[in-house]
Design an enzyme around this catalytic site. Structure first.
Site, PDB file in Angstrom:
ATOM      1  CG  ASP A 134      -1.745   1.093   1.263  1.00  0.00           C
ATOM      2  OD1 ASP A 134      -2.054   1.752   0.380  1.00  0.00           O
ATOM      3  OD2 ASP A 134      -2.349   1.459   2.391  1.00  0.00           O
ATOM      4  CB  ILE A 135       3.712   2.268  -1.861  1.00  0.00           C
ATOM      5  CG1 ILE A 135       4.462   1.155  -1.164  1.00  0.00           C
ATOM      6  CG2 ILE A 135       4.296   3.433  -2.095  1.00  0.00           C
ATOM      7  CD1 ILE A 135       5.756   0.733  -2.001  1.00  0.00           C
ATOM      8  CD  GLU A 136      -2.828   4.923  -0.332  1.00  0.00           C
ATOM      9  OE1 GLU A 136      -3.530   5.966  -0.785  1.00  0.00           O
ATOM     10  OE2 GLU A 136      -2.758   4.516   0.928  1.00  0.00           O
ATOM     11  N   GLY A 137       1.023   8.018  -2.836  1.00  0.00           N
ATOM     12  CA  GLY A 137       1.421   9.500  -3.131  1.00  0.00           C
ATOM     13  C   GLY A 137       2.748   9.629  -3.956  1.00  0.00           C
TER      14      GLY A 137
END
Length: 541
Positions: A134-137
């Site tokens: 869950d890697i975001e941004g």
């Protein structure tokens, strides 16, 4: 063959049939997972238990990426929780998060070989069941590196354990920015499934539109995008939000803080509305719930660290009706199932109906194949008729005059109408008082006297015909008479019955009677409303 051998054979056959039945159920039941992040560690087991066996996977925040791109096993990890989940048959698949820290996300991807190996070792060490990335941004320039991290994880983690990926919803097909970071098709080559974060259609920003966190259209288009990208349907999981967003409509608070899409738990909505006498509303177009309220001068309310002060507010959030609308979608598209963000924020009754609706069993007392099943499902989806509880419809219960009034007010989208007067003495404090008075004032129905409505009495077939005649004023063809032997031309309900009959909406019985004083059941009302749905929709145009 003696009777004892015969009995033994029959018993064995029954066991095999039951085993096959259980196997079929487990194969056809759709997948469901949820993230675990909020609340105290001591509440984690209870949070999962209150889902009533709905979850296949729970994803706690055990794995973080540091600013240097290293794996940090968080303080949340508890071996005792993992063991308890395994006793319950729930897999524990922690999510790997950079918490929107772009530096951490980028460095983790640069350091992906070591990061993947460290995650694989931690999964083995703590008897975990995989990882949810869950890697975001992080921007689209790191798209390939992200895919490569997932490929490495699949290589290093045993095949019987899960590698899944949380991906941004992308209904508009953006290729740049953080939405463009996720290569759906290539990720699906390595992952067991993609968990589409089909929420944050609105977000916390002055640039965000005021509106749903996840409209039904946004939810569906997010799924369609994945399918169109070539992701196998068996690898698509659609995520639902258990939270809402709030806006202050008339400027900043007294502390000069702008409230523009601030997130709040679904559990906080009702207390706010009750405290400030707000209104709970539902938008049929987006299939989303919203609420409005006003904080009077001198009063305030805390949402976390945010102090809400005097002024006008609106909240868009998820309620039972909006969640149920979304839960129909996975079966319609044939995808793997659903996920949610996050446990601890759902309302208490969510798990009463969640698994049923996800698996197309909308009401426990309306079995598949019931003569009115399709009618009931249709009118409940439209919000015209609701269950008597979250999981029951009571199809054979007699329809009351109050229920009939409420159904018609909903179907004609007059739920927000404010009656100018309240005339019926016997509806004071009745649960349907507002809708009854609305229906009276708009000319849909009349009381038994000017001050008596008799809300809990059954609604007869001829009374229902008269109400519908009042609403639609169908034309009469004098050359076609009522074919029912028990409805003479001089009877008060002759014209309404004739009009509804000529439209093809009602029928009589096999003995050529209509039974005007007969009672209507909720299932019969659902069937009638379904047959008349085009008329209701045309009237609203």
């Amino acid at each position: 063959m003696n009777k004892y051998k015969l009995l033994l054979i029959l018993t064995l056959m029954l066991c095999i049939l039951l085993q096959n039945s259980d196997s079929t159920n487990s194969q056809t039941r759709l997948f469901n997972m949820s993230y675990l992040y909020f609340g105290s560690l001591s509440s984690y087991i209870h949070q999962v238990d209150k889902t009533k066996g709905s979850l296949n996977v729970v994803a706690p925040n055990y794995f973080d990426i540091t600013k240097e791109g290293q794996l940090d096993i968080t303080w949340r990890l508890q071996s005792s929780f993992i063991a308890e989940m395994h006793k319950r048959g729930v897999r524990v698949v922690p999510f790997l998060a950079n918490h929107w820290d772009q530096t951490a996300g980028i460095n983790g991807l640069i350091n992906r070989e070591k990061l993947a190996k460290d995650i694989a070792l931690a999964i083995e060490q703590y008897n975990l069941d995989g990882v949810n990335v869950d890697i975001e941004g992080v921007g689209h320039g790191y798209r390939d590196a992200h895919t490569e991290l997932v490929r490495l994880l699949r290589e290093y983690i045993p095949s019987h354990k899960e590698v899944s990926v949380a991906v941004a919803a992308n209904p508009s097909g953006w290729n740049t920015g953080w939405h463009g970071f996720y290569d759906y098709q290539r990720l699906s080559n390595h992952a067991d499934y993609l968990m589409i974060m089909a929420y944050d259609e609105s977000w916390e920003s002055p640039e965000s539109p005021i509106g749903p966190v996840s409209s039904l259209s946004f939810f569906e288009r997010s799924i369609k995008y994945a399918i169109n990208q070539g992701v196998p349907k068996s690898k698509i999981v659609a995520g639902l939000p258990f939270y809402g967003r709030i806006w202050k409509l008339d400027g900043p608070t007294l502390e000069n803080r702008s409230i523009t899409g601030l997130g709040l738990s679904s559990l906080r909505v009702d207390p706010l509305i009750q405290k400030f006498n707000g209104k709970l509303l539902f938008d049929d177009k987006t299939q989303s719930a919203y609420a409005t309220f006003k904080i009077p001068t001198g009063q305030s309310f805390f949402l976390g660290s945010a102090k809400l002060t005097e002024g006008d507010y609106v909240i868009w959030y998820e309620n039972e009706q909006s969640i149920k609308a979304k839960l129909r979608v996975p079966n319609q598209y044939g995808i793997k199932g659903t996920g949610s963000w996050a446990l601890y924020h759902e309302t208490p009754n969510t798990w009463d109906y969640y698994t049923l609706w996800l698996n197309s069993t909308y009401f426990t007392d309306v079995p598949i194949g019931n003569w009115a099943e399709a009618n009931i499902n249709h009118v409940s989806q439209k919000g015209w008729m609701k269950g008597t509880t979250s999981t029951t419809f009571s199809p054979n219960s007699t329809l009351t005059r109050a229920q009939g009034a409420v159904i018609l007010v909903r179907a004609l989208e007059n739920e927000n109408y404010e009656p100018k007067s309240y005339q019926f003495k016997d509806t004071v404090r009745h649960w349907a008082q507002k809708e009854i008075e609305t229906a009276r004032e708009l000319g849909y129905l009349h009381g038994k006297t000017s001050v008596k409505f008799d809300p809990n009495s059954p609604l007869t077939r001829e009374q229902l015909a008269k109400i519908l005649y009042n609403i639609f004023d169908y034309p009469l063809n004098e050359n076609i008479q009522v074919p029912f032997t028990d409805v003479p031309i001089e009877h008060w309900s002759y014209e309404p019955i004739l009009a509804i009959y000529q439209q093809g909406h009602i029928k009589g019985y096999d003995d050529d009677t209509f039974r005007p004083r007969g009672l209507s059941t909720r299932a019969q009302m659902a069937a009638l409303m379904d047959r008349m749905s085009a008329d209701f929709e045309n009237r609203l145009k």
